[in-house]
Design a protein around this motif. Structure first.
Motif, PDB file in Angstrom:
ATOM      1  N   GLU A  10      52.680  -5.566  18.150  1.00  0.00           N
ATOM      2  CA  GLU A  10      51.629  -6.178  17.376  1.00  0.00           C
ATOM      3  C   GLU A  10      52.360  -6.256  16.034  1.00  0.00           C
TER       4      GLU A  10
ATOM      5  N   ARG B 280      53.409  -0.862  22.303  1.00  0.00           N
ATOM      6  CA  ARG B 280      52.100  -1.698  21.964  1.00  0.00           C
ATOM      7  C   ARG B 280      52.218  -2.046  20.292  1.00  0.00           C
TER       8      ARG B 280
ATOM      9  N   ASP C 133      52.811  -9.751  14.065  1.00  0.00           N
ATOM     10  CA  ASP C 133      52.242  -9.991  12.691  1.00  0.00           C
ATOM     11  C   ASP C 133      53.308 -10.656  11.754  1.00  0.00           C
TER      12      ASP C 133
ATOM     13  N   TYR D 126      51.636  -0.639   9.792  1.00  0.00           N
ATOM     14  CA  TYR D 126      52.284  -0.432  10.701  1.00  0.00           C
ATOM     15  C   TYR D 126      52.567   1.174  10.616  1.00  0.00           C
TER      16      TYR D 126
END
Length: 154
Positions: free
Chosen positions: A118, A114, A122, A90
């Motif tokens: 994500e 976005r 996760d 990240y």
């Protein structure tokens, strides 16, 4: 409304990373910091500036924050390693986005949202929904880190 709050916290976190680690153009001679241009033109002595501090890598930021996450969420060793991987990935993506000067602000915002989504997806593999929201909202200012450490030590 909750979505806007999360975006605001996320953008604040990005600003915190900028401010804490000196990303951007405030260091290294950009924008008037460092040696004066007029002084160098007038024959001022060229003294070495000393070593410039490199911004931390994604791995270093993840390593710095990981103990707080492990203590807060009581993660086992497997969850800790999975979280480390997610954090490094990240932060690498966020840093890459911050360095990309070809995108306009709206595109960057959408890309960041976005990436944030994500990252949350996760995290849901090792944390509950409430823990994910708490992790995203954690404050890493010096005072907040000291306060958490003091509470753990007591």
């Amino acid at each position: 409304m909750r979505y806007l709050f999360i975006i605001a916290i996320t953008l604040f976190s990005m600003q915190s990373i900028y401010a804490q680690y000196g990303y951007g153009r405030g260091y290294g001679g950009y924008g008037g910091y460092g040696r004066s241009r007029m002084g160098s033109m007038m024959g001022a002595s060229q003294t070495p500036q000393g070593p410039t501090e490199e911004p931390p890598t994604a791995a270093e930021i993840a390593e710095e924050r990981l103990p707080d996450y492990v203590a807060e969420f009581e993660l086992d060793p497997f969850q800790t390693e999975v979280l480390r991987t997610y954090l490094e990935d990240y932060f690498n993506k966020v840093m890459g986005l911050q360095k990309d000067e070809t995108k306009d602000a709206e595109t960057m915002r959408k890309d960041f949202e976005r990436m944030q989504n994500e990252f949350k997806a996760d995290l849901k593999s090792i944390l509950t929904e409430e823990e994910v929201e708490k992790l995203i909202a954690m404050d890493f200012s010096n005072s907040a880190v000291r306060k958490r450490k003091k509470n753990r030590d007591n």
